[in-house]
Scaffold this motif. Structure first.
Motif, PDB file in Angstrom:
ATOM      1  N   ALA A 372       0.824  -1.214   0.000  1.00  0.00           N
ATOM      2  CA  ALA A 372       0.000   0.000   0.000  1.00  0.00           C
ATOM      3  C   ALA A 372       0.854   1.259   0.000  1.00  0.00           C
ATOM      4  CB  ALA A 372      -0.923  -0.001   1.209  1.00  0.00           C
ATOM      5  N   LEU A 375       1.588   1.884  -3.592  1.00  0.00           N
ATOM      6  CA  LEU A 375       0.500   1.749  -4.555  1.00  0.00           C
ATOM      7  C   LEU A 375       0.185   3.060  -5.264  1.00  0.00           C
ATOM      8  CD1 LEU A 375      -2.324  -0.592  -3.195  1.00  0.00           C
ATOM      9  CD2 LEU A 375      -1.198  -0.679  -5.414  1.00  0.00           C
ATOM     10  N   ARG A 379      -0.886   3.162  -9.600  1.00  0.00           N
ATOM     11  CA  ARG A 379      -2.338   3.040  -9.560  1.00  0.00           C
ATOM     12  C   ARG A 379      -2.888   2.340 -10.797  1.00  0.00           C
ATOM     13  NH1 ARG A 379      -4.904   2.972  -4.829  1.00  0.00           N
ATOM     14  NH2 ARG A 379      -4.249   4.682  -3.491  1.00  0.00           N
ATOM     15  N   LYS A 382      -3.976  -2.697 -11.953  1.00  0.00           N
ATOM     16  CA  LYS A 382      -5.154  -3.309 -11.327  1.00  0.00           C
ATOM     17  C   LYS A 382      -4.875  -4.755 -10.940  1.00  0.00           C
ATOM     18  CE  LYS A 382     -10.176  -3.350 -11.710  1.00  0.00           C
ATOM     19  NZ  LYS A 382     -10.411  -4.758 -11.347  1.00  0.00           N
ATOM     20  N   THR A 384      -2.390  -5.709  -9.340  1.00  0.00           N
ATOM     21  CA  THR A 384      -1.901  -5.639  -7.963  1.00  0.00           C
ATOM     22  C   THR A 384      -3.044  -5.392  -6.985  1.00  0.00           C
ATOM     23  OG1 THR A 384       0.250  -4.824  -8.718  1.00  0.00           O
ATOM     24  CG2 THR A 384      -0.339  -4.418  -6.412  1.00  0.00           C
ATOM     25  N   THR A 385      -3.898  -4.426  -7.289  1.00  0.00           N
ATOM     26  CA  THR A 385      -5.003  -4.140  -6.371  1.00  0.00           C
ATOM     27  C   THR A 385      -5.982  -5.314  -6.306  1.00  0.00           C
ATOM     28  OG1 THR A 385      -6.150  -2.953  -8.146  1.00  0.00           O
ATOM     29  CG2 THR A 385      -4.850  -1.639  -6.613  1.00  0.00           C
ATOM     30  N   SER A 412      -7.912  -1.452   4.279  1.00  0.00           N
ATOM     31  CA  SER A 412      -7.509  -1.796   2.909  1.00  0.00           C
ATOM     32  C   SER A 412      -8.556  -1.437   1.864  1.00  0.00           C
ATOM     33  CB  SER A 412      -7.179  -3.299   2.824  1.00  0.00           C
ATOM     34  OG  SER A 412      -8.341  -4.066   3.070  1.00  0.00           O
ATOM     35  N   TRP A 415      -7.703   1.373  -0.609  1.00  0.00           N
ATOM     36  CA  TRP A 415      -6.799   1.281  -1.756  1.00  0.00           C
ATOM     37  C   TRP A 415      -7.066   0.070  -2.639  1.00  0.00           C
ATOM     38  CZ3 TRP A 415      -3.900  -2.532   1.026  1.00  0.00           C
ATOM     39  CH2 TRP A 415      -3.739  -2.281   2.377  1.00  0.00           C
ATOM     40  N   ILE A 416      -8.114  -0.684  -2.369  1.00  0.00           N
ATOM     41  CA  ILE A 416      -8.476  -1.761  -3.279  1.00  0.00           C
ATOM     42  C   ILE A 416      -9.939  -1.629  -3.706  1.00  0.00           C
ATOM     43  CG2 ILE A 416      -6.763  -3.360  -2.401  1.00  0.00           C
ATOM     44  CD1 ILE A 416      -8.865  -4.681  -0.704  1.00  0.00           C
TER      45      ILE A 416
END
Length: 416
Positions: A372, A375, A379, A382, A384-385, A412, A415-416
């Motif tokens: 995070a 991240l 951005r 995707k 990764t998220t 979380s 950021w996801i």
């Protein structure tokens, strides 16, 4: 105002009817801008009848790509110099498409007045190197994808502009156009925009075929395997990897053979065929051990020892052996190049997933926080998220009441 026989002839040469041209143009517009096109067969009839003499930029550039000819060769007539360079109406892509339209016009003019040479190849290669660097740092950002599409179009326009060039230079430019389009495809893969990835892949296939170059064709098959794997078509992913292995570049260079074996391992693991996946992994490791450090195209420089471990970890995760995956992820993160921010974040997220799948939620939370922290710089990734979202789902579904884990699951979501 009169009929447009040049456009009719081009459509006839491509054996393409009005509805099919409209469909293909709309697909190209979506590939270029990320937004679906709205051309209809009625619009095509207006073009054929000469009622529309100069389509707007998005349609004009997409028609050029579909039919493989310049706007003027298709019988289109600019209303004025200013109109020919007018930006499209989509505000999100106004700047990039305006640059593309101007670049196409300039390239055509340059191609008609001077010979294309090695200096042009070097200039385009330098621009591609910058795009690769952006991709490694930021991941599947829209800008990376747009820049790659724009560069590929300028290379194509230079080739189609009428300027003389040696066979060697033309081959190199077709190779480069394919490689650049593959960069657009990978940005789309990382952003999980599968339809655009497939569109870029199809364009890259055309350029690769025109190049006749084994390494360029390998690059396309490599991306086809990735796109197929992303949509869980593991049979197609394996077939694409086999096609890559059959090319001469993979037979003479162990590094290329290793990557193709690795793509096969991913496909077999996706089908839960443990025996075939482990066999392909072994072949990838043996081939990798035989390669020597020689100069290769920039796109494959990512595939080093750290990446071998990283890709190996994904296979073990798919085979439900997270302890083995964690081992390889620690090795990958210890060796990965500091500039490869996108890949580092991607593998940190997978390390969190491997720990969570072993029930070590406390470590998974700490590792997820590491991902995070960076991240914000990637951005566009995707992949990764989505991986971190899977970590959260696993924790929530476990029914744990550990306060620190529940706190992480709540945090979380931001950021996801």
């Amino acid at each position: 105002m009169g009929e447009n026989p040049e456009l009719a002839a081009a459509m006839n040469d491509c054996q393409m009817g009005q509805a099919e041209l409209a469909r293909r143009v709309n697909a190209e517009i979506e590939t270029l801008t990320g937004q679906p096109g709205h051309m209809t067969d009625r619009d095509v009839r207006r073009l054929l009848a000469g009622h529309t003499r100069w389509p707007h930029a998005k349609q004009r550039l997409s028609i050029e790509r579909v039919l493989g000819r310049s706007a003027t060769d298709l019988g289109f007539v600019p209303r004025s110099k200013k109109a020919a360079q007018a930006p499209p109406e989509d505000p999100m892509h106004r700047r990039s498409l305006f640059t593309l339209a101007v670049g196409t016009a300039v390239a055509a003019t340059v191609g008609a007045t001077r010979r294309l040479g090695q200096s042009d190849v070097h200039r385009f290669e330098a621009e591609h190197a910058k795009i690769i660097a952006q991709d490694q740092e930021f991941g599947g950002a829209q800008k990376v994808e747009n820049d790659a599409v724009e560069l590929a179009m300028r290379i194509k326009s230079a080739l189609a502009g009428g300027g003389a060039a040696s066979a060697r230079v033309r081959t190199k430019l077709y190779c480069l156009a394919s490689d650049v389009t593959c960069s657009a495809a990978f940005a789309a893969i990382d952003a999980q925009t599968r339809s655009r990835a497939r569109g870029h892949r199809d364009t890259a296939v055309t350029f690769a075929g025109l190049s006749g170059d084994s390494e360029t064709q390998y690059h396309v098959w490599n991306h086809l395997s990735m796109v197929a794997g992303q949509r869980k078509d593991h049979a197609e992913a394996s077939a694409a990897a086999d096609a890559a292995k059959s090319l001469s570049i993979a037979k003479k260079d162990p590094l290329y053979a290793s990557l193709a074996h690795m793509r096969n391992a991913h496909a077999h693991a996706g089908r839960n065929d443990r025996s075939a996946a482990v066999k392909a992994l072994g072949a990838a490791e043996r081939s990798f051990g035989r390669h020597t450090p020689i100069q290769r195209p920039p796109w494959i420089e990512f595939f080093d020892g750290a990446e071998l471990d990283g890709l190996t970890s994904i296979v073990w995760l798919r085979l439900n052996e997270p302890d083995r995956a964690e081992y390889h992820l620690h090795r990958a993160l210890a060796a990965i190049h500091p500039d490869r921010v996108r890949n580092r974040t991607y593998y940190i997220a997978h390390l969190s997933l491997a720990q969570a799948r072993q029930g070590d939620f406390e470590s998974a939370c700490a590792t997820g926080d590491r991902a995070a922290e960076i991240l914000g710089r990637v951005r566009g990734s995707k992949r990764t998220t989505d991986t971190l979202a899977n970590v959260r789902k696993l924790m929530v579904s476990s029914g744990t009441r550990e306060p620190s884990v529940l706190d992480w699951a709540e945090r979380s979501q931001a950021w996801i």
